[in-house]
Design an enzyme around this catalytic site. Structure first.
Site, PDB file in Angstrom:
ATOM      1  N   GLU A  95      79.770  -8.953  -9.207  1.00 32.60           N
ATOM      2  CA  GLU A  95      79.140 -10.007 -10.271  1.00 32.60           C
ATOM      3  C   GLU A  95      79.561  -9.739 -11.555  1.00 32.60           C
ATOM      4  O   GLU A  95      79.516 -10.903 -12.187  1.00 32.60           O
ATOM      5  CB  GLU A  95      77.497  -9.868 -10.395  1.00 32.60           C
ATOM      6  CG  GLU A  95      76.975 -10.377  -9.008  1.00 32.60           C
ATOM      7  CD  GLU A  95      76.882  -9.522  -7.669  1.00 32.60           C
ATOM      8  OE1 GLU A  95      77.329  -8.191  -8.016  1.00 32.60           O
ATOM      9  OE2 GLU A  95      76.532  -9.845  -6.592  1.00 32.60           O
ATOM     10  N   HIS A 150      64.596  -9.892  -4.762  1.00 29.21           N
ATOM     11  CA  HIS A 150      65.220 -11.472  -4.586  1.00 29.21           C
ATOM     12  C   HIS A 150      64.051 -12.303  -4.830  1.00 29.21           C
ATOM     13  O   HIS A 150      64.361 -13.567  -4.262  1.00 29.21           O
ATOM     14  CB  HIS A 150      65.492 -11.630  -2.956  1.00 29.21           C
ATOM     15  CG  HIS A 150      66.666 -11.014  -2.409  1.00 29.21           C
ATOM     16  ND1 HIS A 150      66.424  -9.481  -2.252  1.00 29.21           N
ATOM     17  CD2 HIS A 150      67.965 -11.305  -2.313  1.00 29.21           C
ATOM     18  CE1 HIS A 150      67.893  -8.897  -1.653  1.00 29.21           C
ATOM     19  NE2 HIS A 150      68.485 -10.072  -1.797  1.00 29.21           N
TER      20      HIS A 150
HETATM   21  C1  LIG Z   1      74.314  -6.835  -6.174  1.00 22.14           C
HETATM   22  C2  LIG Z   1      74.349  -7.892  -4.873  1.00 22.14           C
HETATM   23  N1  LIG Z   1      75.192  -8.954  -4.700  1.00 22.14           N
HETATM   24  C3  LIG Z   1      74.974  -9.729  -3.802  1.00 22.14           C
HETATM   25  C4  LIG Z   1      74.258  -9.575  -2.743  1.00 22.14           C
HETATM   26  C5  LIG Z   1      73.897 -10.783  -1.492  1.00 22.14           C
HETATM   27  N2  LIG Z   1      74.330  -9.996  -0.404  1.00 22.14           N
HETATM   28  C6  LIG Z   1      73.647  -9.298   0.389  1.00 22.14           C
HETATM   29  S1  LIG Z   1      74.187  -8.797   1.757  1.00 22.14           S
HETATM   30  C7  LIG Z   1      75.927  -9.275   1.164  1.00 22.14           C
HETATM   31  C8  LIG Z   1      77.062  -9.148   2.006  1.00 22.14           C
HETATM   32  C9  LIG Z   1      76.958  -7.872   2.257  1.00 22.14           C
HETATM   33  O1  LIG Z   1      78.145  -7.491   3.130  1.00 22.14           O
HETATM   34  P1  LIG Z   1      78.535  -6.049   3.514  1.00 22.14           P
HETATM   35  O2  LIG Z   1      78.356  -4.935   2.599  1.00 22.14           O
HETATM   36  O3  LIG Z   1      79.623  -5.933   4.235  1.00 22.14           O
HETATM   37  O4  LIG Z   1      77.396  -5.618   4.671  1.00 22.14           O
HETATM   38  P2  LIG Z   1      76.816  -6.428   6.090  1.00 22.14           P
HETATM   39  O5  LIG Z   1      75.994  -7.537   5.577  1.00 22.14           O
HETATM   40  O6  LIG Z   1      78.094  -6.684   6.363  1.00 22.14           O
HETATM   41  O7  LIG Z   1      76.347  -5.403   6.717  1.00 22.14           O
HETATM   42  C10 LIG Z   1      75.539 -10.140  -0.027  1.00 22.14           C
HETATM   43  C11 LIG Z   1      76.600 -10.591  -0.521  1.00 22.14           C
HETATM   44  C12 LIG Z   1      73.121  -8.599  -2.884  1.00 22.14           C
HETATM   45  N3  LIG Z   1      72.244  -8.243  -2.170  1.00 22.14           N
HETATM   46  N4  LIG Z   1      73.303  -7.735  -4.113  1.00 22.14           N
END
Ligand SMILES: Cc1ncc(C[n+]2csc(CCOP(=O)(O)OP(=O)(O)O)c2C)c(N)n1
Ligand SMILES: Cc1ncc(C[n+]2csc(CCOP(=O)(O)OP(=O)(O)O)c2C)c(N)n1
Ligand SMILES: [Mg+2]
Ligand SMILES: [Mg+2]
Lengths: 326, 325, 326, 325
Positions: free
Chosen positions: A61, A130
């Site tokens: 971000e 959230h």
């Molecule tokens: C700081 C922040 N940015 C964005 C998000 C939104 N978000 C939640 S899970 C996710 C994807 C995460 O991907 P990964 O780390 O690969 O985990 P996976 O869901 O594949 O297990 C996003 C973008 C968040 N929760 N916190």
């Protein structure tokens, strides 16, 4: 203008399409905004039309906001998405210390025309990381603009105005609104920034309400009308900088003010409104100001808990009665 | 490959200029004429002058907080830079920024930032704009060894590497972040190797050897202009003064300072001009005199400049709201 | 208690030494806090006595705050230093979304007893990134505590109380205070948190002032006394959560309120105080509330500019006269 | 070196348990009984079960947002984890957190955090406390491939590597962050090599091979316990469901999903137990039945559990102010 009913989310999507079409310098950036069209589907179809102007990023971000501000200084008009407004915390410095101050730093020789779209607020059972209302974190930072539409019509027109505005805008989208429909013109149009809207005229008490609270205020106003209490509802729409006149004038007329606000009470945006009124139109005040707000706790997950801490139309009704009967 | 001797001579002038400029700033900071904090670049002239020399005026430059030297070489009327440091109304930013915040958009000096690491992500934006608009301007970030601790650095290089953005990370390793040696706060022997984790080309250069600085920087800038993405260069150098003018710098050994004074980048360049290129002593001493005059005339301008008009404080907060609509 | 005059900075240093001595779980962490003893010299001598309990870090504010909160959950009592309060921006998420909410997240089974010391405020000519008043960024975040001493005596006693407190405390140290001297007992003592202090009793107008504004309020009060206006000065000392009673009671007595605040006006902490008063003791108010604040701009560098935007005792005097003559 | 067969059998039970638990959660999320977002770990059972198996109860565990599976293996009464997901008053956190926030300090489940990357720095604190107190508990962070984009990750590994803190970075590379493939948002072929930039030992393991997972994790944990500092392990795996229960996951090719379904970690372990260790089919099917019963009985508990008392919403904001003084 040719009106039809579309959803709040679709209205934003349409604004983006029309601005992208109109102005080559507009681009979108954020997590999953391009190929997938956004976590809430708001940026759908843009990447397909303009693959070079829609960027999916890593979970970064600070980089998203930093990139946007640097690009804006070069004359581009980035529209960045934060998947949830709460994530603004990890990019806080970029907004507060960089984007907000760039113009001042450069002695007025640059501006920073960027928009940060941020789904905000509670109600969809996503708990304390959230569901926050982030506007109070930024309203003490000169240089930023905070916009908060409460209808699909406003969403489209305010977003278009925000994209064309020369300063960094945090564009709050209440996440409970996305599927709510309303009349929206097909054509491109602007809703003026820095201008509050009188949503309902009345004589006895002014309610200042924003985003999710506007509908509750309207419900409360209907009920109060039955009891002979005439309510004026004002939606600031731009929370910062504020259209002081419209609010002050209304309170000068009604003599009473209730503020309906999502987010904890202490130092919520209602604090500023109450303070402004007691400074500016004290002599017209007939009763204490009342703030109807979320309780001073993190937003809990369980529906019964969340509903308990968030204000209702009944809370607004009672506050209005209390100030009228004072 | 050595630089042409005329270019080296010009660089000598620039390094002497930085040295003189900073020494005068030191005096006026310590005697209280200059308000606030002043971070001096004495000892780092070769890196500062050499990097700027490898760039075009249209490249986006993000000096670090020790950036007076860089700022007077970007093309801005130098006396306006000095006036900013004095907080005068004639300053390049009207006195609103001072020593820690010198910007000049006209020459693409994108300014120093009081929040370390912050410009690493801003620079993504100017680099992105270069790609977006199809021009070849490179975004060049000056950053200290300590600054590399900030999370923003990771987000920046990760994105720049993935998207092959034209970004150059210039890590000016003067070995200390205030009192903390970089080996105490970072796990790497040389910080450049951090970029290995991103597959980003990197190298360590002698930051007191202006020719090595120019050459390494030019290679990296070339790569960025060709669309081959970011590079990180670590310039090994030393700041002779404390962290800010007035800091006694008790945290470091005297011998270390002495050792680095012996490696003075200005003297070193002078020796090369005399010994290798055979310039007569007179040409160099003329340059030195000219620089003294130049700095004195800037100083005179600054001391005679008016304070800012107080009303200026309220301007330029918004472009599209209030006064400036 | 054996009093002697020591500086504000020395008072904090002494508090740290005494708490480190008393409780093995207290440690300090931050940039240059150990070997050098802090950028403002506040942590001097600690590393020499307790080398394992004083940690110099990289420039990594998120890691500093994150580490502190994790260690606090394990029962340690970290005292972290941010070199300038402004840098809290890069660690904002850690305070707002993590430290503040940890206890709530764990259903009350853990607490997070950490202190973040942060030099704050304007006046030493360090421009917009080293001169901000950050308290408004955090006063809408339940779970945090914000403490703001205005004398060396308070600095020592409030810091000791903060270290012993179970919740995350942001301890604001006005950077213009460090060398100012005042009476401080040698012994260890606590100044109660969550308790405002009546710094001067009066009848006609209440001034709520904090940190650098307290001395200006006192100067204003002296001048006003000569003109027959009796001023009551209240220093909240803990800005959040606020001691509402003391302020409300005072305003109920005087009927008039002036708030003297450093930092931009809109949504400064004065907004909350004004709002609280017009909600809670409206019927006692005889005049508009007035906020005397920094102007709504980033803090500029040049002394003439900085002095122009920051409030003075004359501004406070005039505001008091205006509300008395209303 | 393979695991003892009894241990593998136990791991089979745990993996089947995660699978069954998640499938039931999927149903109740999609039918609307469970509020909010639910992120399922189906397909990732070997990494989740294997990592936890390599730890002691006193190690600090930071599950990621896909962390139901990890949370039911840490020692918490499992029905209380499920009740939390349903938002019931009996939930381990009283229903205040839900699926995205399950913590249990008693077993050192330090909780998932809605802000990706955030726990990487919190874990520095528990690791620091281990060193400070002189015990050997390791702090173990589960994190997705996408999460590695956050600036906090850099600040964390930089500090952990410099101070040799007992931290283990478990990067569960299921290849996508929502819709974005890790190769589109990161410059590395394998994310593990990111740790090279910090001189931190790292390896890539087959995250669907529970034995490989246990072994690699045990090695890393051992290193941390011995004071040799952090390790980063990248576990290659795949999530079968979309990002959250209900996400159609249109962004990825069907064949890819099919390919990874063929690599099912549960089936694979079963095959090994049958073919290599010669367990009779009956023992395994008994386990499977037992798991179904176990999950059904948790479910019954949840569905019958009361909603939280609304007053609970106001508790535990402060320990030292207000109600709880
Ligand atoms: C700081 C922040 N940015 C964005 C998000 C939104 N978000 C939640 S899970 C996710 C994807 C995460 O991907 P990964 O780390 O690969 O985990 P996976 O869901 O594949 O297990 C996003 C973008 C968040 N929760 N916190
Ligand atoms: C985010 C942030 N953290 C801390 C500081 C305070 N600070 C300013 S300069 C500095 C040291 C920087 O060291 P380095 O990057 O090596 O640059 P140098 O001063 O050696 O040129 C510190 C800690 C800051 N300005 N911003
Ligand atoms: Mg340095
Ligand atoms: Mg993933």
């Amino acid at each position: 203008m040719s009106m039809r009913k579309i959803s709040f989310g679709k209205a934003i999507n349409e604004a983006l399409h029309q601005e992208m079409e109109r102005d080559d310098s507009v681009f979108i950036i954020g997590e999953d905004v391009a190929k997938m069209g956004g976590d809430f589907g708001v940026t759908r179809g843009i990447w397909q039309k303009w693959p070079d102007r829609a960027k999916d990023t890593a979970l970064s971000e600070s980089a998203i906001i930093g990139l946007a501000s640097g690009a804006a200084v070069c004359g581009l008009r980035p529209v960045a998405e934060l998947m949830f407004a709460d994530f603004i915390g990890v990019a806080f410095d970029q907004l507060v210390n960089n984007a907000a101050k760039l113009r001042y730093m450069f002695n007025g020789e640059v501006s920073c025309p960027m928009v940060v779209r941020a789904p905000t607020g509670s109600g969809i059972r996503t708990a304390y990381h959230h569901s926050q209302s982030v506007e109070p974190w930024f309203m003490n930072v000169p240089g930023l603009v905070i916009v908060a539409p409460s209808t699909p019509y406003e969403a489209k027109g305010l977003l278009i105005a925000s994209i064309r505005n020369e300063d960094p805008v945090i564009f709050l989208e209440h996440k409970s609104f996305y599927s709510i429909k309303g009349d929206v013109p097909e054509e491109s149009y602007e809703v003026e920034l820095f201008k509050a809207e009188v949503k309902r005229e009345g004589r006895d008490v002014t309610i200042v309400a924003t985003m999710s609270m506007v509908a509750l205020a309207e419900k409360a106003a209907e009920k109060l009308a039955e009891e002979g209490i005439s309510v004026e509802i004002i939606d600031p729409r731009t929370l910062f900088p504020l259209d002081k006149d419209t609010i002050n004038r209304s309170v000068a007329k009604t003599g009473r003010l209730v503020i309906a606000q999502e987010g904890p009470k202490v130092m919520g945006f209602g604090a500023e409104i109450a303070a402004m009124v007691v400074e500016d139109v004290f002599e017209y005040l007939k009763a204490p100001v009342k703030r109807v707000t979320t309780m001073d706790v993190p937003i809990p997950f369980s529906p019964v808990l969340e509903d308990y801490v968030v204000p209702t139309d009944v809370d607004i009704t009672e506050a209005c009665k209390a100030v009228v009967e004072f | 490959m050595a630089l042409l001797k005329e270019r080296l001579l010009d660089l000598y002038y620039k390094m002497v200029l930085i040295r003189e400029f900073e020494e005068v700033m030191d005096i006026y900071a310590k005697n209280g004429t200059i308000p606030g904090f002043v971070h001096l670049g004495i000892g780092q002239e070769a890196s500062q002058a050499g990097i700027v020399d490898a760039l075009k005026e249209t490249d986006y430059k993000y000096p670090d907080h020790r950036g007076h030297g860089v700022s007077i070489l970007c093309g801005t009327d130098r006396k306006l830079v000095m006036a900013e440091i004095f907080g005068k109304g004639t300053g390049i930013n009207g006195g609103r920024g001072g020593s820690m915040h010198i910007n000049d958009i006209k020459v693409r000096n994108m300014g120093f930032n009081g929040i370390q690491g912050s410009t690493t992500v801003t620079a993504l934006g100017t680099a992105f704009a270069s790609v977006y608009k199809g021009n070849k301007d490179v975004s060049v970030i000056f950053m200290g060894d300590g600054t590399l601790g900030e999370g923003a650095c990771h987000e920046s290089i990760n994105m720049a590497a993935t998207w092959k953005l034209p970004v150059l990370y210039c890590v000016i390793n003067n070995q200390y972040a205030i009192s903390t040696h970089y080996r105490e706060s970072h796990p790497q022997k040389q910080l450049a190797t951090w970029a290995d984790g991103y597959g980003v080309p990197n190298e360590v250069v002698d930051g007191n050897d202006v020719e090595a600085v120019v050459e390494a920087t030019e290679r990296a800038v070339e790569r960025a202009r060709n669309g081959d993405g970011p590079t990180l260069i670590e310039y090994m150098t030393y700041r002779w003064q404390g962290h800010f003018a007035g800091d006694p710098a008790a945290y470091r050994p005297d011998e270390e300072l002495q050792e680095w004074k012996n490696k003075c980048p200005v003297k070193r360049t002078k020796a090369r001009l005399l010994d290798v290129h055979g310039f007569p002593e007179k040409i160099l001493s003329d340059i030195e005199k000219k620089v003294v005059d130049e700095v004195q005339s800037m100083l005179k301008f600054c001391l005679e400049s008016p304070e800012p008009d107080t009303k200026e404080a309220l301007k330029h907060v918004y472009a599209g709201f209030g006064e400036e609509i």
